[in-house]
Design a protein around this motif. Structure first.
Motif, PDB file in Angstrom:
ATOM      1  N   ARG A 139      75.486  32.487  42.605  1.00 20.87           N
ATOM      2  CA  ARG A 139      76.671  31.487  44.084  1.00 20.87           C
ATOM      3  C   ARG A 139      78.051  31.251  42.755  1.00 20.87           C
ATOM      4  O   ARG A 139      78.131  31.412  41.834  1.00 20.87           O
ATOM      5  CB  ARG A 139      75.671  30.708  43.749  1.00 20.87           C
ATOM      6  CG  ARG A 139      74.323  30.494  43.702  1.00 20.87           C
ATOM      7  CD  ARG A 139      72.923  28.889  43.073  1.00 20.87           C
ATOM      8  NE  ARG A 139      73.200  29.124  41.559  1.00 20.87           N
ATOM      9  CZ  ARG A 139      72.380  28.796  40.674  1.00 20.87           C
ATOM     10  NH1 ARG A 139      71.453  27.506  41.468  1.00 20.87           N
ATOM     11  NH2 ARG A 139      72.506  28.462  40.003  1.00 20.87           N
ATOM     12  N   PRO A 140      78.052  30.766  43.903  1.00 21.95           N
ATOM     13  CA  PRO A 140      80.397  30.562  42.960  1.00 21.95           C
ATOM     14  C   PRO A 140      79.836  29.628  41.557  1.00 21.95           C
ATOM     15  O   PRO A 140      80.280  29.748  40.952  1.00 21.95           O
ATOM     16  CB  PRO A 140      81.073  29.614  44.751  1.00 21.95           C
ATOM     17  CG  PRO A 140      79.331  29.835  45.524  1.00 21.95           C
ATOM     18  CD  PRO A 140      78.711  29.866  45.043  1.00 21.95           C
ATOM     19  N   THR A 141      78.712  28.686  41.804  1.00 19.70           N
ATOM     20  CA  THR A 141      79.020  28.043  40.548  1.00 19.70           C
ATOM     21  C   THR A 141      78.505  28.762  39.465  1.00 19.70           C
ATOM     22  O   THR A 141      78.703  28.229  38.297  1.00 19.70           O
ATOM     23  CB  THR A 141      77.635  26.805  40.999  1.00 19.70           C
ATOM     24  OG1 THR A 141      76.504  27.149  41.078  1.00 19.70           O
ATOM     25  CG2 THR A 141      78.435  25.329  41.408  1.00 19.70           C
ATOM     26  N   ASP A 142      77.368  29.870  39.514  1.00 23.12           N
ATOM     27  CA  ASP A 142      77.477  30.621  39.149  1.00 23.12           C
ATOM     28  C   ASP A 142      78.660  31.301  38.070  1.00 23.12           C
ATOM     29  O   ASP A 142      78.600  31.635  36.259  1.00 23.12           O
ATOM     30  CB  ASP A 142      77.290  31.835  39.236  1.00 23.12           C
ATOM     31  CG  ASP A 142      75.487  31.172  39.381  1.00 23.12           C
ATOM     32  OD1 ASP A 142      74.594  30.160  39.055  1.00 23.12           O
ATOM     33  OD2 ASP A 142      74.191  32.165  40.130  1.00 23.12           O
ATOM     34  N   LEU A 143      79.893  31.522  38.712  1.00 24.91           N
ATOM     35  CA  LEU A 143      81.291  32.291  38.334  1.00 24.91           C
ATOM     36  C   LEU A 143      81.954  31.690  37.037  1.00 24.91           C
ATOM     37  O   LEU A 143      82.225  31.668  36.116  1.00 24.91           O
ATOM     38  CB  LEU A 143      81.564  32.705  39.573  1.00 24.91           C
ATOM     39  CG  LEU A 143      81.214  33.378  40.619  1.00 24.91           C
ATOM     40  CD1 LEU A 143      82.270  32.962  41.947  1.00 24.91           C
ATOM     41  CD2 LEU A 143      81.248  34.516  39.814  1.00 24.91           C
ATOM     42  N   GLU A 144      81.214  30.340  37.295  1.00 24.80           N
ATOM     43  CA  GLU A 144      81.948  29.176  35.760  1.00 24.80           C
ATOM     44  C   GLU A 144      82.054  29.642  34.588  1.00 24.80           C
ATOM     45  O   GLU A 144      81.889  29.099  33.764  1.00 24.80           O
ATOM     46  CB  GLU A 144      81.714  27.557  36.698  1.00 24.80           C
ATOM     47  CG  GLU A 144      82.595  27.337  37.915  1.00 24.80           C
ATOM     48  CD  GLU A 144      82.351  26.170  38.717  1.00 24.80           C
ATOM     49  OE1 GLU A 144      81.106  25.550  37.626  1.00 24.80           O
ATOM     50  OE2 GLU A 144      82.341  25.847  39.547  1.00 24.80           O
ATOM     51  N   GLY A 145      80.648  30.251  34.681  1.00 26.34           N
ATOM     52  CA  GLY A 145      79.656  30.792  33.550  1.00 26.34           C
ATOM     53  C   GLY A 145      80.620  31.586  32.823  1.00 26.34           C
ATOM     54  O   GLY A 145      79.631  31.454  31.339  1.00 26.34           O
ATOM     55  N   PHE A 146      81.294  32.267  33.282  1.00 31.64           N
ATOM     56  CA  PHE A 146      81.442  33.488  32.517  1.00 31.64           C
ATOM     57  C   PHE A 146      82.849  33.588  32.038  1.00 31.64           C
ATOM     58  O   PHE A 146      83.644  32.925  32.428  1.00 31.64           O
ATOM     59  CB  PHE A 146      81.985  34.943  33.118  1.00 31.64           C
ATOM     60  CG  PHE A 146      80.104  34.732  33.994  1.00 31.64           C
ATOM     61  CD1 PHE A 146      79.737  35.257  33.272  1.00 31.64           C
ATOM     62  CD2 PHE A 146      79.867  34.728  35.859  1.00 31.64           C
ATOM     63  CE1 PHE A 146      77.848  35.294  33.937  1.00 31.64           C
ATOM     64  CE2 PHE A 146      79.027  35.001  36.405  1.00 31.64           C
ATOM     65  CZ  PHE A 146      77.083  35.345  35.028  1.00 31.64           C
ATOM     66  N   ARG A 147      83.492  33.966  31.504  1.00 29.18           N
ATOM     67  CA  ARG A 147      84.336  33.608  30.166  1.00 29.18           C
ATOM     68  C   ARG A 147      84.964  34.814  29.788  1.00 29.18           C
ATOM     69  O   ARG A 147      84.283  35.922  29.283  1.00 29.18           O
ATOM     70  CB  ARG A 147      84.118  33.087  28.849  1.00 29.18           C
ATOM     71  CG  ARG A 147      85.454  32.639  27.561  1.00 29.18           C
ATOM     72  CD  ARG A 147      85.873  31.709  27.048  1.00 29.18           C
ATOM     73  NE  ARG A 147      85.137  30.321  27.639  1.00 29.18           N
ATOM     74  CZ  ARG A 147      85.790  29.448  27.846  1.00 29.18           C
ATOM     75  NH1 ARG A 147      87.219  30.448  27.417  1.00 29.18           N
ATOM     76  NH2 ARG A 147      86.077  27.738  27.984  1.00 29.18           N
ATOM     77  N   GLY A 148      86.307  35.227  30.400  1.00 25.74           N
ATOM     78  CA  GLY A 148      86.543  36.847  30.127  1.00 25.74           C
ATOM     79  C   GLY A 148      86.550  36.974  28.667  1.00 25.74           C
ATOM     80  O   GLY A 148      87.476  35.866  27.485  1.00 25.74           O
ATOM     81  N   LEU A 149      86.700  38.220  28.309  1.00 31.31           N
ATOM     82  CA  LEU A 149      86.642  38.919  26.707  1.00 31.31           C
ATOM     83  C   LEU A 149      87.862  38.581  26.492  1.00 31.31           C
ATOM     84  O   LEU A 149      88.007  38.488  25.080  1.00 31.31           O
ATOM     85  CB  LEU A 149      86.024  40.108  26.860  1.00 31.31           C
ATOM     86  CG  LEU A 149      85.566  40.596  25.102  1.00 31.31           C
ATOM     87  CD1 LEU A 149      84.457  39.491  24.584  1.00 31.31           C
ATOM     88  CD2 LEU A 149      84.417  41.544  25.450  1.00 31.31           C
ATOM     89  N   TYR A 150      88.729  39.583  27.165  1.00 31.73           N
ATOM     90  CA  TYR A 150      89.829  39.192  26.778  1.00 31.73           C
ATOM     91  C   TYR A 150      91.094  38.271  26.709  1.00 31.73           C
ATOM     92  O   TYR A 150      91.990  38.193  26.219  1.00 31.73           O
ATOM     93  CB  TYR A 150      90.471  41.378  26.867  1.00 31.73           C
ATOM     94  CG  TYR A 150      89.784  42.042  26.897  1.00 31.73           C
ATOM     95  CD1 TYR A 150      90.281  42.547  25.584  1.00 31.73           C
ATOM     96  CD2 TYR A 150      88.958  42.680  28.035  1.00 31.73           C
ATOM     97  CE1 TYR A 150      89.508  43.777  25.149  1.00 31.73           C
ATOM     98  CE2 TYR A 150      88.041  43.914  27.319  1.00 31.73           C
ATOM     99  CZ  TYR A 150      88.018  44.062  26.281  1.00 31.73           C
ATOM    100  OH  TYR A 150      87.506  45.135  26.330  1.00 31.73           O
ATOM    101  N   SER A 151      90.657  37.916  28.101  1.00 29.97           N
ATOM    102  CA  SER A 151      91.827  36.339  28.625  1.00 29.97           C
ATOM    103  C   SER A 151      91.250  35.593  27.891  1.00 29.97           C
ATOM    104  O   SER A 151      92.327  34.235  27.921  1.00 29.97           O
ATOM    105  CB  SER A 151      91.390  36.056  29.950  1.00 29.97           C
ATOM    106  OG  SER A 151      90.695  35.517  30.057  1.00 29.97           O
TER     107      SER A 151
END
Ligand code: ZN
Length: 402
Positions: A139-151
């Protein structure tokens, strides 16, 4: 004349790494540049060009009907120091197919969408972030939980950066119905080359059964402990490793590996206190993986009992995904029609297509990888083979969209 080589080489220049190959993790600066290269190409080819909240790029070529869609595509993110073919071939190949359809003024009955999935490699956020969102598994809200390994940024922040820059049109989610999805990809293994075949018709994507088998014995002195008074976990561990090879070899098409050994304390003059053996079994058949797992665990239990050590295990299982027989035979008949040599084979690497299998009938086309090398700067496929793969993709897409 086919533009595929020009397309792939141009994309391969973006994110070129001075240490070799391309380094283009999803949403990195080179990835944003590569995305805009693809968007401008999509527009040049008169595709309606969208991006969704997961950053998937979607280029739509209209058909005589509104749907259902035939989709094709892959990914343009790469591992660090990766090759220029992995993923890129499926995207640029799809665009070359569109270019040729335009040139030949072909009108298809069904609309076609070319998709670039975000973070297939999972090097930046999580594997299959894009395809999972596309298929409705995130879901769109699930996307908030991912953090960029490089950024170091949460996904929505990197997404906004891309959003500001892109010339594609924003949508929340692609709502078209997808009937069939086909992906062209390099094999990333040595099978086609060694069998002298031009095309691999993928029957499915293997599942993975992982086991972490831990043996607990008694840590003691390697010199002073008599042989008959030892409870050495290394012994059942060794027998387990051999069992993985023996039991896997009994099953055609399955592979089994012990690539991880965790030894405590891992010291030369100490009988180990604890040993963990990491087992990785892959097959297209869940039943086969289960049979190998049972046999390996039996051996581990028996060997542990003989050595009077304790044994326990943790596991992880991912289901294999079967391609649609309809798509598989369409790929085969198209290959036959074009006079290409081919063979059926499973994919032992993971692909966005396995996620798309949850919403559509899927299939994959493999072309040979020189020496089986991939995820490396010297990943290479003969240009002639690349062109044959694109030709086949075009034929299959025309068949499916007719
Ligand atoms: Zn790939």
């Amino acid at each position: 004349m086919s533009q595929i080589r020009r397309y792939l080489e141009a994309l391969g220049e973006i994110g070129k790494d001075p240490r070799g190959g391309v380094s283009r993790p999803s949403m990195s600066t080179p990835d944003l540049e590569a995305r805009e290269f693809v968007v401008s190409l999509m527009k040049e080819l008169h595709l309606k060009t969208f991006y969704d909240l997961a950053g998937n790029l979607i280029g739509v070529r209209e058909g005589e009907s509104d749907g259902p869609f035939v989709t094709t595509g892959s990914h343009i993110d790469s591992v660090m120091n990766g090759g220029i073919f992995d993923g890129a071939l499926g995207v640029m190949g799809a665009l070359e197919v569109v270019r040729e359809l335009n040139e030949d003024m072909v009108r298809t009955r069904r609309p076609i969408a070319v998709i670039v999935f975000t973070d297939e490699e999972g090097n930046a956020y999580t594997p299959f972030l894009g395809s999972k969102y596309f298929a409705g598994l995130l879901r769109p809200t699930d996307l908030e939980g991912f953090r960029g390994l490089y950024s170091g940024n949460p996904f929505p922040k990197d997404f906004e950066e891309f959003s500001k820059r892109t010339k594609a049109t924003r949508i929340d989610r692609f709502v078209g119905n997808v009937a069939h999805h086909v992906e062209l990809h390099v094999e990333q293994g040595p099978v086609l080359e060694s069998m002298g075949k031009e095309i691999g018709v993928v029957t499915g994507i293997v599942g993975v059964q992982r086991l972490w088998i831990t043996f607990k014995g008694r840590q003691s002195h390697a010199g002073t402990t008599p042989m008959n008074m030892r409870r050495d976990p290394m012994i059942p561990a060794a027998r387990t490793i051999l069992a993985v090879r023996r039991e896997t070899k009994k099953v055609e098409e399955a592979v089994g590996t012990v690539g991880l050994l965790d030894v405590t304390p891992n010291v030369m003059n100490v009988i180990s206190g604890q040993v963990t053996v990491g087992v990785d079994i892959r097959s297209l058949e869940a039943e086969d993986m289960k049979a190998i797992k049972e046999a390996v665990l039996n051996e581990a239990t028996e060997a542990a009992a003989e050595e009077k050590v304790q044994v326990g295990y943790k596991e992880l299982f991912e289901e294999p995904v079967k391609c649609s027989e309809e798509v598989v035979s369409k790929i085969e008949s198209s290959a036959k029609k074009l006079g290409l040599s081919y063979m059926r084979m499973p994919s032992r690497a993971l692909h966005d297509t396995q996620v798309m299998a949850s919403v559509a009938k899927v299939g994959m086309i493999f072309v040979p990888s020189k020496g089986g090398v991939s995820h490396a700067p010297d990943e290479y496929t003969d240009w002639e083979q690349v062109e044959k793969g694109v030709k086949l993709l075009k034929e299959v897409i025309m068949e499916l969209s007719d």
